[in-house]
Design a protein around this motif. Structure first.
Motif, short mmCIF file in Angstrom:
data_model
loop_
_atom_site.label_atom_id
_atom_site.label_comp_id
_atom_site.label_asym_id
_atom_site.label_seq_id
_atom_site.Cartn_x
_atom_site.Cartn_y
_atom_site.Cartn_z
N GLY A 75 0.31 -1.13 0.01
CA GLY A 75 -0.26 0.18 -0.11
C GLY A 75 1.03 1.18 0.22
N CYS A 76 0.06 2.34 -0.34
CA CYS A 76 0.76 3.55 -0.25
C CYS A 76 -0.52 4.74 0.07
CB CYS A 76 0.71 4.31 -1.69
SG CYS A 76 2.42 3.47 -2.78
N PHE A 77 0.42 5.45 1.28
CA PHE A 77 -0.27 5.90 2.30
C PHE A 77 0.24 7.27 2.79
CE2 PHE A 77 -1.23 1.61 4.40
CZ PHE A 77 -1.72 0.95 3.62
N TYR A 78 -0.83 8.49 2.70
CA TYR A 78 -0.17 9.27 3.05
C TYR A 78 -1.16 9.74 4.56
CZ TYR A 78 -4.54 11.90 1.49
OH TYR A 78 -5.61 11.90 1.39
N LEU A 79 -0.29 10.73 5.05
CA LEU A 79 -0.33 11.33 6.67
C LEU A 79 -1.54 12.33 6.38
CD1 LEU A 79 2.18 10.84 9.20
CD2 LEU A 79 -0.41 10.10 9.26
N ASP A 80 -2.40 12.38 6.89
CA ASP A 80 -3.89 13.92 6.69
C ASP A 80 -3.79 14.78 7.81
OD1 ASP A 80 -5.16 12.90 8.76
OD2 ASP A 80 -6.47 12.19 7.77
N GLU A 81 -3.98 15.92 7.67
CA GLU A 81 -3.54 16.95 7.86
C GLU A 81 -4.21 16.94 9.79
OE1 GLU A 81 -7.02 20.24 7.40
OE2 GLU A 81 -5.40 20.56 5.67
N ASP A 82 -5.29 15.46 10.50
CA ASP A 82 -5.05 14.89 11.60
C ASP A 82 -4.21 13.80 12.11
OD1 ASP A 82 -6.90 16.69 12.33
OD2 ASP A 82 -8.56 14.43 10.79
N ASN A 83 -2.94 13.51 11.17
CA ASN A 83 -1.98 12.29 11.11
C ASN A 83 -2.97 11.67 11.28
OD1 ASN A 83 -0.03 14.71 11.39
ND2 ASN A 83 -0.35 14.86 13.48
N ASN A 84 -4.16 10.87 10.41
CA ASN A 84 -4.28 9.82 9.83
C ASN A 84 -3.98 9.22 8.66
OD1 ASN A 84 -6.04 9.34 13.08
ND2 ASN A 84 -7.96 11.19 11.42
N TRP A 85 -3.80 8.20 8.56
CA TRP A 85 -2.99 7.56 7.43
C TRP A 85 -3.86 7.38 5.94
CZ3 TRP A 85 1.71 7.91 6.26
CH2 TRP A 85 2.71 7.49 7.02
N GLN A 86 -4.03 8.17 4.92
CA GLN A 86 -5.68 7.56 3.75
C GLN A 86 -4.50 7.33 3.15
OE1 GLN A 86 -8.45 8.33 4.89
NE2 GLN A 86 -8.23 9.68 6.87
N SER A 87 -5.13 6.64 1.76
CA SER A 87 -4.68 6.15 0.39
C SER A 87 -5.41 6.86 -1.03
CB SER A 87 -4.96 4.51 0.45
OG SER A 87 -5.77 4.19 0.35
N ASN A 88 -6.66 7.27 -0.53
CA ASN A 88 -6.94 7.56 -1.69
C ASN A 88 -5.94 9.15 -2.60
OD1 ASN A 88 -7.34 9.60 0.76
ND2 ASN A 88 -8.77 10.68 -0.28
N GLY A 89 -6.00 8.91 -3.69
CA GLY A 89 -5.09 9.58 -4.54
C GLY A 89 -3.93 8.69 -4.57
N LEU A 90 -3.87 7.67 -3.77
CA LEU A 90 -2.13 7.05 -4.42
C LEU A 90 -2.57 6.19 -5.27
CD1 LEU A 90 -0.82 7.67 -1.07
CD2 LEU A 90 -0.61 9.25 -2.81
N ILE A 91 -1.29 5.29 -6.11
CA ILE A 91 -1.69 4.32 -6.73
C ILE A 91 -0.34 3.60 -6.59
CG2 ILE A 91 -1.69 3.55 -9.25
CD1 ILE A 91 -3.53 5.70 -9.70
N VAL A 92 -0.79 2.09 -6.24
CA VAL A 92 0.12 1.35 -6.45
C VAL A 92 1.04 1.21 -7.20
CG1 VAL A 92 1.37 -0.68 -5.37
CG2 VAL A 92 0.07 0.34 -3.83
N GLY A 93 2.02 0.78 -7.77
CA GLY A 93 3.03 0.71 -9.66
C GLY A 93 3.33 -0.81 -9.91
N PRO A 94 3.23 -0.88 -10.33
CA PRO A 94 3.86 -2.63 -10.48
C PRO A 94 5.62 -2.78 -10.11
CG PRO A 94 4.01 -1.32 -12.86
CD PRO A 94 3.50 0.01 -11.98
N SER A 95 6.18 -1.85 -10.51
CA SER A 95 7.42 -2.15 -9.93
C SER A 95 7.29 -2.40 -8.56
CB SER A 95 8.16 -1.16 -10.23
OG SER A 95 8.40 -0.95 -11.85
N THR A 96 6.39 -2.43 -7.15
CA THR A 96 6.15 -2.96 -6.62
C THR A 96 7.46 -3.64 -6.58
OG1 THR A 96 4.75 -1.56 -5.98
CG2 THR A 96 5.57 -3.58 -4.55
#
Length: 818
Positions: A784-805
């Motif tokens: 998974g690819c996650f980012y921290l939102d303004e409340d320091n919670n992990w989110q994944s919307n808008g991020l896409i995992v690539g095939p070179s993983t």
């Protein structure tokens, strides 16, 4: 009437001036070192040559002469002025600026009183040599491509330029300003300050222990401006001593085959570097803990900054070496390394100066004792004032070393170190316009390491990556007892056990240190941007942190790791023609929040990408079209790699199935997070090919499936595997995926693998039971690819995992940089 060639300013009958000679000039001081000619004193359309003869006060035979030719014209043009960005790096020496070749030279220019549009700026470079026949300086143009900002107001000349042209003493830099109706030029002439020379340094003895007093002798160094001081660094560029004496005694940290670097500095801070021959420093014959108790009392009895630095550095490196051994020997104690430490970003094969195992007791006992030693050193360091640039250099390097072993930092140690680092970062930011880029970069490296080390130490226990230290647990018990007695701790109502109480206190601390780390990175960014011209970058790549900062035009393309460029951007807060800073940070451990254990981030690194405008504010950037920004997030290499499961496919032949089916449950611990799924097939017979189909939530059929792929033997990757990948946008609303794998016959291989064309209708050909001729191995994992939102919670919307993983790192794509 024969006039003299030059008329003295002291001559009241001076014919060169049109006004009353009593009013035409004024001296700036009583020594007449500067003179001001008042307005309307010189005649329009006339030319004047001024000569200045300077005579040595104590020896009148020593004289220096300078000339200036002035043309008097009536113009309304602006004046082009050039100055040094770092004013302390340019000392005026008669008609030249004295510049050190041991650092970069940054110039800035501007047009005063300019009401006209500037259509272009171009810098020109000349080298100078003296024509002996008429004692005149001749300037010759040169071309050099490795400069920064040649078409902007600022020009940066890297030190490599001066190192490659060490035979040239005089340089002229001209800023040519093009206006709509005229071209104006500003000139900046420099003389290269030659570094100290002809000297040598030695150290005695060549080998010793951590208790040995080594003696360094530096002899015969010469510089026409005089020797200012010498700075001694170890191989990790930690400052060990700053001295004005040719002979220095010092203690050294343990280590085999160490190389000390000595920077000999003249009065104008030009540096000659000297590397001493290799030396080895062994542990004291006493136990390491005994050595600590012998050296630590020296701190309380010393006010010498060099002595304090050497003792703390020696003790810190002793603890760091012992910590490395603890981590290496964890397996001997039936412990997983991932349970007691976070693996550094860079691993080094450091030599072990101990002849045998130094631990006769539990690793946990050793970690706790070392933690108490580090805390004592940090308490002492925290009480030291920071008043000079030397203090800043000493303390930043010590903090980096003291916080290296993150699993030996108590909560008190972490907050002391983080707070001190923040204070030093503020100090560095204030001084950054007075220091050369090398000094700023080195200090920034140490402070970035300190900040990320304390952040890692505060988050790791919450992620079960480190053991809770005894000092922390004992202090938690004290807090809980006090809360029970006073009844003033409302948070205790939801915390039934001491372990949960400790986690609450640990999380409060980690949040505070996280805020400090954000501020420290902002301060370091501000300090470094002073020294960055357009297209210039600074990189910090250490075991604790990766930090890069690049100055580019927003309209230019981002440089991707794989050479791919992104051309379409938009931002509401940045103009296309505005220079911006791109900052990338990689740290060893992901941020810990309430959902970290369920989001599976405890074994991940954390990557940060920021776009920063000229005001120092972070800007949002949106990538247009089909472009996206690519980055990779590594995993901690101590994470155990699962073995590939052997699939006894030959047994499937008896079941008369069309495919061998494999069902995989998708991770659904957090509805805000989505995962990709990766499948690797390792055939035991590398000449076999397969067809793979899959369907979400149920078994696929030849006439009903969600995807397919032909796996031809010619397409095996470098690891001799077939791979299949489903990105996270396809899995987000499903619970499982079922794969069907079927071995191709020779005829089917010829059909599908020769021309590499097939369609879903071709699956209808597979209407007979599968026949496997050999087994294969299977590995399935999710990423998974996650980012921290303004409340320091992990989110994944808008991020896409690539095939070179791969199992070791995740490839991510995003269209928003926030």
């Amino acid at each position: 009437f024969a006039r003299p060639q030059y008329q003295s300013f002291e001559d009241r009958n001076n014919a060169c001036f049109s006004l009353n000679p009593l009013n035409f000039l004024k001296y700036n001081d009583t020594f007449h070192t500067a003179v001001t000619i008042l307005p309307r004193t010189l005649v329009l359309h006339q030319s004047y040559q001024f000569m200045v003869r300077m005579t040595h006060r104590d020896n009148s035979s020593l004289q220096s002469v300078g000339y200036a030719i002035i043309h008097i014209e009536r113009i309304q043009s602006p004046i082009i002025t050039i100055s040094c960005v770092i004013s302390t790096m340019c000392s005026l020496n008669l008609q030249y600026y004295y510049v050190n070749p041991s650092t970069q030279l940054a110039l800035w220019s501007f047009a005063s009183d300019n009401q006209t549009l500037i259509t272009g700026i171009e810098w020109e470079i000349y080298y100078g040599f003296t024509d002996q026949t008429n004692n005149m300086m001749i300037w010759t143009p040169v071309e050099y491509s490795e400069l920064f900002g040649t078409n902007t107001e600022n020009l940066t000349i890297p030190k490599m330029f001066f190192q490659n042209t060490s035979n040239v003493t005089f340089w002229r830099f001209q800023a040519v300003y093009n206006f709509s109706s005229e071209i104006l030029v500003g000139t900046f002439d420099i003389e290269i300050n030659k570094p100290p020379s002809n000297g040598t340094c030695s150290i005695q003895p060549q080998n010793g222990t951590i208790m040995t007093l080594f003696t360094i002798n530096c002899n015969h160094w010469y510089d026409r401006d005089g020797i200012k001081q010498m700075t001694i660094y170890n191989s990790k560029f930690a400052v060990l001593a700053i001295t004005t004496s040719a002979t220095t005694q010092l203690r050294l940290p343990i280590g085999l085959d160490q190389h000390l670097n000595i920077y000999v500095q003249d009065a104008f801070d030009c540096i000659a570097e000297f590397t001493l021959s290799s030396i080895s420093v062994l542990p004291d014959p006493e136990t390491p803990n005994g050595t600590f108790h012998r050296l630590f009392p020296f701190l309380a009895n010393s006010t010498d900054r060099n002595v304090i630095t050497q003792i703390i550095t020696s003790l810190s490196e002793l603890l760091n070496t012992m910590n490395d051994i603890i981590n290496q020997q964890a397996a001997l104690y039936d412990m997983l390394l991932m349970d007691i430490s976070v693996t550094p970003l860079l691993t080094t094969n450091s030599s072990n100066p101990f002849e045998e195992n130094v631990f006769n007791r539990s690793i946990i006992i050793e970690l706790n004792e070392h933690a108490s030693f580090r805390e004592a050193l940090l308490v002492f360091l925290n009480n030291q004032s920071t008043t000079t640039i030397s203090d800043l250099q000493f303390q930043s390097s010590i903090l980096s070393s003291l916080t290296t072993a993150t699993n030996e930092l108590t909560r008190k140690s972490s907050i002391l170190a983080s707070t001190k680092c923040q204070q030093l970062a503020e100090h560095l930011d204030r001084l950054s316009k007075q220091l050369p880029v090398e000094s700023v970069r080195l200090t920034a490296t140490h402070l970035a390491e300190c900040s990320i080390n304390t952040l890692t130490a505060s988050h790791a226990p919450l992620l079960s990556r480190m053991k809770v230290l005894d000092l922390d647990m004992a202090r938690t018990d004290e807090v809980l007892d006090q809360c029970r007695q006073t009844g003033k701790c409302d948070w205790m109502n939801s915390i039934p056990t001491p372990e949960e109480g400790n986690s609450y206190i640990q999380r409060e601390l980690s949040n505070a240190i996280f805020e400090q780390a954000v501020n420290i990175m902002s301060l370091l960014t501000s300090s470094l941007t002073t020294h960055l011209n357009i297209d210039q970058a600074i990189e910090i790549n250490s075991s604790s942190v990766y930090f890069s900062l690049e100055n580019v035009l927003f309209s230019s393309t981002f440089k991707q790791q794989n050479g791919r460029n992104i051309s379409g951007f938009q931002s509401e807060s940045i103009n296309l023609t505005e220079p911006i800073y791109i900052r990338k940070i990689m740290q060893p451990l992901a941020f810990s929040n309430q959902s970290s254990l369920t989001s599976n981030t405890q074994l991940s690194r954390m990557f940060s990408l920021s776009i920063i405008n000229r005001n120092g504010s972070t800007a949002n950037v949106f990538i247009n079209g089909n472009d996206s920004f690519e980055f990779f997030i590594p995993r901690d290499p101590s994470m155990p790699v699962p073995s590939r499961g052997l699939q006894n496919a030959l047994l499937v032949n008896r079941r008369k199935l069309l495919f061998n089916y494999h069902s995989v449950d998708l991770i659904k611990t957090d509805t805000n997070l989505t995962y990709s799924i990766h499948l690797e097939i390792s055939p035991l017979n590398r000449n076999l090919s397969y067809v793979l189909i899959y369907k979400f939530n149920e078994r696929p059929q030849v006439d009903e499936f969600d995807g397919m792929k032909i796996l031809c033997y010619q397409d095996l990757n470098s690891n001799k595997n077939h791979t299949h990948f489903i990105d996270n946008t396809q899995t987000f609303d499903h619970q499982s995926v079922v794969y069907g794998i079927r071995e191709l016959t020779v005829t089917q291989m010829d059909k599908f693998c020769s021309n590499q064309t097939y369609s879903s209708e071709d699956l209808l050909l597979f209407d007979t039971p599968v026949v496997f001729s050999d087994n294969y191995e299977l590995l399935v994992y999710q990423a998974g690819c996650f980012y921290l939102d303004e409340d320091n919670n992990w989110q994944s919307n808008g991020l896409i995992v690539g095939p070179s993983t791969t199992f070791y790192e995740t490839q991510c794509f995003t269209t928003v940089i926030d």
